[in-house]
Design a protein around this motif. Structure first.
Motif, PDB file in Angstrom:
ATOM      1  N   LYS A  62       0.870  -1.173   0.000  1.00  0.00           N
ATOM      2  CA  LYS A  62       0.000   0.000   0.000  1.00  0.00           C
ATOM      3  C   LYS A  62       0.907   1.222   0.000  1.00  0.00           C
ATOM      4  CE  LYS A  62      -3.771  -2.232   2.543  1.00  0.00           C
ATOM      5  NZ  LYS A  62      -4.561  -2.243   3.805  1.00  0.00           N
ATOM      6  N   VAL A  63       0.742   2.058  -1.005  1.00  0.00           N
ATOM      7  CA  VAL A  63       1.639   3.184  -1.227  1.00  0.00           C
ATOM      8  C   VAL A  63       0.913   4.490  -0.984  1.00  0.00           C
ATOM      9  CG1 VAL A  63       3.212   4.276  -2.877  1.00  0.00           C
ATOM     10  CG2 VAL A  63       2.735   1.819  -3.054  1.00  0.00           C
ATOM     11  N   GLN A  64       1.595   5.406  -0.331  1.00  0.00           N
ATOM     12  CA  GLN A  64       1.098   6.769  -0.209  1.00  0.00           C
ATOM     13  C   GLN A  64       2.101   7.712  -0.861  1.00  0.00           C
ATOM     14  OE1 GLN A  64      -0.498   7.955   3.585  1.00  0.00           O
ATOM     15  NE2 GLN A  64       0.283  10.036   3.339  1.00  0.00           N
ATOM     16  N   LEU A  65       1.667   8.452  -1.871  1.00  0.00           N
ATOM     17  CA  LEU A  65       2.479   9.477  -2.518  1.00  0.00           C
ATOM     18  C   LEU A  65       1.724  10.791  -2.371  1.00  0.00           C
ATOM     19  CD1 LEU A  65       3.609   7.614  -5.776  1.00  0.00           C
ATOM     20  CD2 LEU A  65       4.918   7.947  -3.674  1.00  0.00           C
ATOM     21  N   ASP A  66       2.260  11.684  -1.535  1.00  0.00           N
ATOM     22  CA  ASP A  66       1.579  12.920  -1.176  1.00  0.00           C
ATOM     23  C   ASP A  66       0.189  12.595  -0.642  1.00  0.00           C
ATOM     24  OD1 ASP A  66       3.572  14.874  -1.556  1.00  0.00           O
ATOM     25  OD2 ASP A  66       3.373  14.681  -3.715  1.00  0.00           O
ATOM     26  N   ASP A  67      -0.879  13.099  -1.272  1.00  0.00           N
ATOM     27  CA  ASP A  67      -2.218  12.872  -0.709  1.00  0.00           C
ATOM     28  C   ASP A  67      -2.957  11.730  -1.412  1.00  0.00           C
ATOM     29  OD1 ASP A  67      -2.478  14.242  -3.089  1.00  0.00           O
ATOM     30  OD2 ASP A  67      -4.240  15.365  -2.456  1.00  0.00           O
ATOM     31  N   GLN A  68      -2.233  10.919  -2.207  1.00  0.00           N
ATOM     32  CA  GLN A  68      -2.855   9.812  -2.932  1.00  0.00           C
ATOM     33  C   GLN A  68      -2.380   8.470  -2.377  1.00  0.00           C
ATOM     34  OE1 GLN A  68      -5.184  10.439  -5.401  1.00  0.00           O
ATOM     35  NE2 GLN A  68      -4.887  12.576  -4.764  1.00  0.00           N
ATOM     36  N   GLN A  69      -3.311   7.517  -2.319  1.00  0.00           N
ATOM     37  CA  GLN A  69      -2.969   6.174  -1.855  1.00  0.00           C
ATOM     38  C   GLN A  69      -3.318   5.154  -2.926  1.00  0.00           C
ATOM     39  OE1 GLN A  69      -4.636   5.311   1.978  1.00  0.00           O
ATOM     40  NE2 GLN A  69      -3.797   7.156   2.928  1.00  0.00           N
ATOM     41  N   GLN A  70      -2.517   4.090  -2.995  1.00  0.00           N
ATOM     42  CA  GLN A  70      -2.711   3.067  -4.019  1.00  0.00           C
ATOM     43  C   GLN A  70      -2.272   1.721  -3.460  1.00  0.00           C
ATOM     44  OE1 GLN A  70      -3.829   3.958  -7.166  1.00  0.00           O
ATOM     45  NE2 GLN A  70      -3.898   1.856  -7.902  1.00  0.00           N
ATOM     46  N   LYS A  71      -3.009   0.677  -3.813  1.00  0.00           N
ATOM     47  CA  LYS A  71      -2.633  -0.682  -3.436  1.00  0.00           C
ATOM     48  C   LYS A  71      -2.121  -1.400  -4.676  1.00  0.00           C
ATOM     49  CE  LYS A  71      -4.528  -4.871  -1.270  1.00  0.00           C
ATOM     50  NZ  LYS A  71      -5.738  -5.478  -0.671  1.00  0.00           N
ATOM     51  N   LEU A  72      -0.894  -1.920  -4.603  1.00  0.00           N
ATOM     52  CA  LEU A  72      -0.264  -2.564  -5.742  1.00  0.00           C
ATOM     53  C   LEU A  72       0.035  -4.029  -5.426  1.00  0.00           C
ATOM     54  CD1 LEU A  72       2.365   0.209  -6.605  1.00  0.00           C
ATOM     55  CD2 LEU A  72       0.057  -0.036  -7.543  1.00  0.00           C
ATOM     56  N   GLN A  73      -0.205  -4.889  -6.375  1.00  0.00           N
ATOM     57  CA  GLN A  73       0.097  -6.314  -6.222  1.00  0.00           C
ATOM     58  C   GLN A  73       0.952  -6.769  -7.390  1.00  0.00           C
ATOM     59  OE1 GLN A  73      -4.015  -7.792  -5.903  1.00  0.00           O
ATOM     60  NE2 GLN A  73      -3.595  -8.366  -3.785  1.00  0.00           N
ATOM     61  N   GLY A  74       1.906  -7.646  -7.096  1.00  0.00           N
ATOM     62  CA  GLY A  74       2.737  -8.192  -8.155  1.00  0.00           C
ATOM     63  C   GLY A  74       3.974  -7.358  -8.409  1.00  0.00           C
ATOM     64  N   ALA A  75       4.297  -7.164  -9.687  1.00  0.00           N
ATOM     65  CA  ALA A  75       5.558  -6.523 -10.073  1.00  0.00           C
ATOM     66  C   ALA A  75       5.328  -5.069 -10.497  1.00  0.00           C
ATOM     67  CB  ALA A  75       6.199  -7.305 -11.218  1.00  0.00           C
ATOM     68  N   HIS A  86       6.166  10.262   0.960  1.00  0.00           N
ATOM     69  CA  HIS A  86       5.836   8.890   0.611  1.00  0.00           C
ATOM     70  C   HIS A  86       5.890   7.987   1.838  1.00  0.00           C
ATOM     71  CE1 HIS A  86      10.176   9.455   0.234  1.00  0.00           C
ATOM     72  NE2 HIS A  86      10.348   8.157   0.460  1.00  0.00           N
ATOM     73  N   GLY A  87       5.035   6.987   1.825  1.00  0.00           N
ATOM     74  CA  GLY A  87       5.004   5.992   2.892  1.00  0.00           C
ATOM     75  C   GLY A  87       4.549   4.667   2.312  1.00  0.00           C
ATOM     76  N   PHE A  88       4.892   3.561   2.988  1.00  0.00           N
ATOM     77  CA  PHE A  88       4.596   2.236   2.447  1.00  0.00           C
ATOM     78  C   PHE A  88       4.184   1.289   3.574  1.00  0.00           C
ATOM     79  CE2 PHE A  88       8.137   4.130   0.101  1.00  0.00           C
ATOM     80  CZ  PHE A  88       7.594   4.227  -1.171  1.00  0.00           C
ATOM     81  N   ARG A  89       3.255   0.410   3.257  1.00  0.00           N
ATOM     82  CA  ARG A  89       2.961  -0.752   4.112  1.00  0.00           C
ATOM     83  C   ARG A  89       3.028  -1.987   3.226  1.00  0.00           C
ATOM     84  NH1 ARG A  89       0.608  -1.922   9.010  1.00  0.00           N
ATOM     85  NH2 ARG A  89      -0.138   0.202   9.373  1.00  0.00           N
ATOM     86  N   PHE A  90       4.059  -2.792   3.462  1.00  0.00           N
ATOM     87  CA  PHE A  90       4.282  -3.977   2.638  1.00  0.00           C
ATOM     88  C   PHE A  90       3.636  -5.206   3.267  1.00  0.00           C
ATOM     89  CE2 PHE A  90       7.992  -1.209   2.062  1.00  0.00           C
ATOM     90  CZ  PHE A  90       8.016  -1.075   0.677  1.00  0.00           C
ATOM     91  N   ALA A  91       3.147  -6.098   2.445  1.00  0.00           N
ATOM     92  CA  ALA A  91       2.766  -7.415   2.946  1.00  0.00           C
ATOM     93  C   ALA A  91       4.050  -8.157   3.323  1.00  0.00           C
ATOM     94  CB  ALA A  91       2.008  -8.187   1.873  1.00  0.00           C
ATOM     95  N   ASN A 294      -6.894  12.158   7.221  1.00  0.00           N
ATOM     96  CA  ASN A 294      -6.164  11.296   8.158  1.00  0.00           C
ATOM     97  C   ASN A 294      -5.357  10.278   7.360  1.00  0.00           C
ATOM     98  OD1 ASN A 294      -5.321  10.195  10.586  1.00  0.00           O
ATOM     99  ND2 ASN A 294      -7.053   8.784  10.698  1.00  0.00           N
ATOM    100  N   LEU A 295      -4.521  10.788   6.442  1.00  0.00           N
ATOM    101  CA  LEU A 295      -3.822   9.912   5.501  1.00  0.00           C
ATOM    102  C   LEU A 295      -2.647   9.130   6.046  1.00  0.00           C
ATOM    103  CD1 LEU A 295      -3.868  12.027   2.250  1.00  0.00           C
ATOM    104  CD2 LEU A 295      -5.114   9.934   2.720  1.00  0.00           C
ATOM    105  N   PRO A 296      -1.907   9.619   7.071  1.00  0.00           N
ATOM    106  CA  PRO A 296      -0.708   8.899   7.455  1.00  0.00           C
ATOM    107  C   PRO A 296      -0.903   7.468   7.919  1.00  0.00           C
ATOM    108  CG  PRO A 296      -0.613  11.134   8.254  1.00  0.00           C
ATOM    109  CD  PRO A 296      -2.002  10.905   7.727  1.00  0.00           C
ATOM    110  N   THR A 297      -2.150   7.013   8.167  1.00  0.00           N
ATOM    111  CA  THR A 297      -2.365   5.658   8.651  1.00  0.00           C
ATOM    112  C   THR A 297      -2.594   4.698   7.484  1.00  0.00           C
ATOM    113  OG1 THR A 297      -4.740   6.142   8.878  1.00  0.00           O
ATOM    114  CG2 THR A 297      -3.343   6.490  10.806  1.00  0.00           C
ATOM    115  N   ILE A 298      -1.567   4.521   6.617  1.00  0.00           N
ATOM    116  CA  ILE A 298      -1.736   3.612   5.471  1.00  0.00           C
ATOM    117  C   ILE A 298      -1.679   2.164   5.945  1.00  0.00           C
ATOM    118  CG2 ILE A 298      -0.790   5.259   3.826  1.00  0.00           C
ATOM    119  CD1 ILE A 298       1.781   3.615   3.849  1.00  0.00           C
TER     120      ILE A 298
END
Length: 298
Positions: A62-75, A86-91, A294-298
């Motif tokens: 789960k990626v946060q770039l500025d005020d946008q969040q996105q969930k990415l899977q795979g490559a 930017h902030g990240f929460r990795f599986a 309340n974006l910082p809680t990715i």
């Protein structure tokens, strides 16, 4: 009681207090070595004069770039220019690498033949999808492994070899990026469009007009607007306002500075005018935006 937010954290490398002052600096590490001991989470922060590339080979983030969040899977490749929050929460067990590069090292490339390929890649934060192009990832991964080897051992020509490998990695990322984009401008216009983005980055706090940007680029306002709309689907004024609004959102989300302080930092002489500007584009005043976000809680 909620802890008040201070200024957006700036790091050399995440979690390290030492500042990096090396124009030829680069760093590469696997995702687990930095995030595994932190619960696979990297809190929102930004780097000054450091450009980052995250190459995720497999897993989920789960990626946060500025005020946008996105969930990415795979490559995926995630491009993070200097200054982007930017902030990240990795599986757990996500496999990938993080490459950190000093901006001055990349600036040398602007004077070379590689500039037309590399410079556009560094202009904004975005994602590059490799899930449908595993063959391109197969070309990229050996270069990443070779860069890891250069980073791990001190050998003759290490800095030069690392620079060549970084440029090769960036060129492959550019190719993959172009696979998903259809260019609508010629090479000269593309270069000028990215020069415009750089000028806006350097002068948006000075509230330059469209005419001033056109003068700086040696063209007319009407032609620059046509170029901007072709390259970014926005007018020059839209780009200026968008950049100013982005920085306002960053400050409201990630700092405890008052609306008045933020308005002065962005070059507004009247905080009331800043509040009206912000509301015109977001529909709500800056104070309410801060309360609702309340974006910082990715």
């Amino acid at each position: 009681m909620q802890k008040h937010k201070t200024d957006i954290p700036h790091f050399g490398l995440y979690g390290e207090s030492s500042w990096i002052n090396d124009s030829e600096f680069f760093h590469i590490e696997d995702i687990e070595s930095r995030s595994g001991g932190l619960g696979w989470k990297i809190n929102p922060h930004r780097h000054a004069q450091l450009f980052q590339i995250l190459i995720v080979k497999s897993g989920e983030v789960k990626v946060q770039l500025d005020d946008q969040q996105q969930k990415l899977q795979g490559a995926w490749a995630i491009i993070v220019p200097a200054g982007v929050v930017h902030g990240f929460r990795f599986a757990p067990d996500t496999d990938g690498r993080v490459i950190t590069i000093a901006e001055p090292l990349l600036e040398d490339a602007y004077k070379e033949k590689a500039a037309k390929y590399i410079q556009p890649l560094l202009s904004k934060a975005y994602y590059i999808d490799f899930n449908g192009q595993r063959s391109m990832l197969s070309e990229l991964w050996p270069l990443i492994q070779q860069l890891e080897g250069e980073f791990s051992y001190i050998r003759e020509g290490r800095a030069l070899m690392s620079e060549y490998l970084i440029k090769a990695i960036l060129l492959l990322l550019h190719r993959q990026q172009m696979n998903g984009e259809q260019s609508t401008t010629n090479k000269t216009e593309t270069s000028q469009a990215h020069q415009l983005k750089e000028l806006i980055e350097n002068h948006y706090r000075e509230h330059w007009t469209s005419h001033q940007y056109a003068d700086a680029l040696g063209t007319s306002t009407s032609r620059l607007n046509r170029l901007s709309k072709a390259a970014f689907n926005q007018s020059v004024l839209d780009l200026i306002h968008g950049r100013m609004l982005l920085e306002a959102k960053r400050s409201l989300i990630y700092t405890a500075r008052s609306v008045e302080e933020i308005s002065y930092d962005l070059g507004f002489k009247d905080p009331g005018y800043f509040s009206r500007f912000f509301k015109r584009f977001t529909g709500i005043p800056p104070g309410k935006f801060r309360a609702l976000t309340n974006l910082p809680t990715i």
